[in-house]
Design a protein around this motif. Sequence first.
Motif, PDB file in Angstrom:
ATOM      1  N   ILE A   1      58.415  70.233  55.850  1.00  0.00           N
ATOM      2  CA  ILE A   1      59.274  69.764  54.764  1.00  0.00           C
ATOM      3  C   ILE A   1      58.963  70.522  53.479  1.00  0.00           C
ATOM      4  O   ILE A   1      59.821  70.717  52.633  1.00  0.00           O
ATOM      5  CB  ILE A   1      59.157  68.227  54.579  1.00  0.00           C
ATOM      6  CG1 ILE A   1      60.289  67.700  53.702  1.00  0.00           C
ATOM      7  CG2 ILE A   1      57.808  67.845  54.007  1.00  0.00           C
ATOM      8  CD1 ILE A   1      61.635  67.755  54.344  1.00  0.00           C
TER       9      ILE A   1
ATOM     10  N   ASP B   1      61.075  73.496  53.367  1.00  0.00           N
ATOM     11  CA  ASP B   1      62.445  73.132  53.056  1.00  0.00           C
ATOM     12  C   ASP B   1      62.596  72.933  51.544  1.00  0.00           C
ATOM     13  O   ASP B   1      63.595  73.346  50.964  1.00  0.00           O
ATOM     14  CB  ASP B   1      62.860  71.871  53.818  1.00  0.00           C
ATOM     15  CG  ASP B   1      64.363  71.697  53.844  1.00  0.00           C
ATOM     16  OD1 ASP B   1      65.086  72.717  53.973  1.00  0.00           O
ATOM     17  OD2 ASP B   1      64.824  70.554  53.723  1.00  0.00           O
ATOM     18  N   ARG B   2      61.621  72.320  50.922  1.00  0.00           N
ATOM     19  CA  ARG B   2      61.656  72.157  49.464  1.00  0.00           C
ATOM     20  C   ARG B   2      61.677  73.526  48.790  1.00  0.00           C
ATOM     21  O   ARG B   2      62.440  73.758  47.847  1.00  0.00           O
ATOM     22  CB  ARG B   2      60.452  71.350  48.994  1.00  0.00           C
ATOM     23  CG  ARG B   2      60.444  71.129  47.504  1.00  0.00           C
ATOM     24  CD  ARG B   2      59.264  70.294  47.087  1.00  0.00           C
ATOM     25  NE  ARG B   2      59.300  70.062  45.667  1.00  0.00           N
ATOM     26  CZ  ARG B   2      58.270  69.695  44.959  1.00  0.00           C
ATOM     27  NH1 ARG B   2      57.112  69.458  45.547  1.00  0.00           N
ATOM     28  NH2 ARG B   2      58.369  69.521  43.668  1.00  0.00           N
TER      29      ARG B   2
ATOM     30  N   GLY C   1      68.435  63.873  65.966  1.00  0.00           N
ATOM     31  CA  GLY C   1      67.599  64.601  65.037  1.00  0.00           C
ATOM     32  C   GLY C   1      67.268  66.022  65.433  1.00  0.00           C
ATOM     33  O   GLY C   1      67.533  66.450  66.545  1.00  0.00           O
TER      34      GLY C   1
ATOM     35  N   THR D   1      61.973  70.162  61.914  1.00  0.00           N
ATOM     36  CA  THR D   1      61.674  71.271  61.017  1.00  0.00           C
ATOM     37  C   THR D   1      60.168  71.418  60.977  1.00  0.00           C
ATOM     38  O   THR D   1      59.435  70.438  61.099  1.00  0.00           O
ATOM     39  CB  THR D   1      62.250  71.060  59.603  1.00  0.00           C
ATOM     40  OG1 THR D   1      61.945  72.213  58.808  1.00  0.00           O
ATOM     41  CG2 THR D   1      61.692  69.827  58.937  1.00  0.00           C
TER      42      THR D   1
ATOM     43  N   PHE E   1      67.512  72.972  54.845  1.00  0.00           N
ATOM     44  CA  PHE E   1      67.521  72.246  56.117  1.00  0.00           C
ATOM     45  C   PHE E   1      68.160  70.868  55.934  1.00  0.00           C
ATOM     46  O   PHE E   1      69.071  70.487  56.673  1.00  0.00           O
ATOM     47  CB  PHE E   1      66.083  72.111  56.644  1.00  0.00           C
ATOM     48  CG  PHE E   1      65.988  71.496  58.006  1.00  0.00           C
ATOM     49  CD1 PHE E   1      66.030  72.285  59.141  1.00  0.00           C
ATOM     50  CD2 PHE E   1      65.851  70.120  58.162  1.00  0.00           C
ATOM     51  CE1 PHE E   1      65.944  71.714  60.406  1.00  0.00           C
ATOM     52  CE2 PHE E   1      65.759  69.548  59.412  1.00  0.00           C
ATOM     53  CZ  PHE E   1      65.807  70.354  60.540  1.00  0.00           C
ATOM     54  N   GLN E   2      67.701  70.140  54.951  1.00  0.00           N
ATOM     55  CA  GLN E   2      68.227  68.788  54.704  1.00  0.00           C
ATOM     56  C   GLN E   2      69.712  68.831  54.367  1.00  0.00           C
ATOM     57  O   GLN E   2      70.505  68.059  54.911  1.00  0.00           O
ATOM     58  CB  GLN E   2      67.454  68.132  53.576  1.00  0.00           C
ATOM     59  CG  GLN E   2      67.958  66.735  53.257  1.00  0.00           C
ATOM     60  CD  GLN E   2      67.203  66.106  52.093  1.00  0.00           C
ATOM     61  OE1 GLN E   2      66.145  66.549  51.711  1.00  0.00           O
ATOM     62  NE2 GLN E   2      67.774  65.068  51.536  1.00  0.00           N
ATOM     63  N   ARG E   3      70.107  69.719  53.450  1.00  0.00           N
ATOM     64  CA  ARG E   3      71.514  69.795  53.050  1.00  0.00           C
ATOM     65  C   ARG E   3      72.417  70.196  54.214  1.00  0.00           C
ATOM     66  O   ARG E   3      73.529  69.704  54.339  1.00  0.00           O
ATOM     67  CB  ARG E   3      71.686  70.801  51.904  1.00  0.00           C
ATOM     68  CG  ARG E   3      71.168  70.309  50.562  1.00  0.00           C
ATOM     69  CD  ARG E   3      71.429  71.292  49.414  1.00  0.00           C
ATOM     70  NE  ARG E   3      70.690  72.555  49.574  1.00  0.00           N
ATOM     71  CZ  ARG E   3      71.240  73.720  49.935  1.00  0.00           C
ATOM     72  NH1 ARG E   3      72.516  73.826  50.180  1.00  0.00           N
ATOM     73  NH2 ARG E   3      70.489  74.805  50.061  1.00  0.00           N
TER      74      ARG E   3
ATOM     75  N   ASP F   1      71.850  67.105  57.384  1.00  0.00           N
ATOM     76  CA  ASP F   1      71.893  65.670  57.113  1.00  0.00           C
ATOM     77  C   ASP F   1      73.203  65.035  57.592  1.00  0.00           C
ATOM     78  O   ASP F   1      73.214  63.958  58.154  1.00  0.00           O
ATOM     79  CB  ASP F   1      71.696  65.420  55.613  1.00  0.00           C
ATOM     80  CG  ASP F   1      71.462  63.958  55.302  1.00  0.00           C
ATOM     81  OD1 ASP F   1      70.725  63.309  56.065  1.00  0.00           O
ATOM     82  OD2 ASP F   1      72.015  63.463  54.307  1.00  0.00           O
TER      83      ASP F   1
ATOM     84  N   TRP G   1      65.933  72.852  49.799  1.00  0.00           N
ATOM     85  CA  TRP G   1      66.368  71.796  50.726  1.00  0.00           C
ATOM     86  C   TRP G   1      67.498  72.235  51.652  1.00  0.00           C
ATOM     87  O   TRP G   1      68.346  71.453  52.047  1.00  0.00           O
ATOM     88  CB  TRP G   1      66.768  70.527  49.961  1.00  0.00           C
ATOM     89  CG  TRP G   1      65.672  70.037  49.065  1.00  0.00           C
ATOM     90  CD1 TRP G   1      65.644  70.094  47.707  1.00  0.00           C
ATOM     91  CD2 TRP G   1      64.436  69.433  49.456  1.00  0.00           C
ATOM     92  NE1 TRP G   1      64.466  69.568  47.229  1.00  0.00           N
ATOM     93  CE2 TRP G   1      63.703  69.155  48.281  1.00  0.00           C
ATOM     94  CE3 TRP G   1      63.862  69.123  50.694  1.00  0.00           C
ATOM     95  CZ2 TRP G   1      62.449  68.573  48.309  1.00  0.00           C
ATOM     96  CZ3 TRP G   1      62.616  68.538  50.710  1.00  0.00           C
ATOM     97  CH2 TRP G   1      61.917  68.271  49.531  1.00  0.00           C
TER      98      TRP G   1
END
Length: 152
Positions: free
Chosen positions: A133, A136-137, A127, A130, A143-145, A148, A141
Amino acid sequence: MIVNLISALKTLKARYGDDFVLTMAPETFFVQLGHQYYGTGTWGGQDPRAGAYLPVIHAMRDDLTLLHVQDYSSGPVMGLDSQYHSMGGADFHHVPPAEVVKTLHCLTKKTNCGSYATHGTWPALRGLMTWSINWDRYANWEFQRTFDGCFG
């Protein structure tokens, strides 16, 4: 107070041995500003907390598993080049996501390391952190994209 913290950490490390994981994540104020203002500082009268982590880090340097200075919520910080650097600039740890992916591949697969030589690989790394979150939204997104797929 600091000597008691160092003593307690050394006692825990001695009790649990090599399996004891010791990490620190101080903010820049408690580390980097020590270069500039430790104690009373060059100009005197500065906040005495500036650089407060430095004696602990130094005392525990051989026992730390990971030290990661958190560079959020920081004002300009003087670098070793005696220049002030602000958040978001190339000289204040502003790293594009693609560089972080390369770093993850270096640490987990020993690829994309450039001239850096790791002391091993950590394929079980699971992991990243961040700060928020919510940000990130706000950033669609990113970071997530981006990250992941880095963890299987």
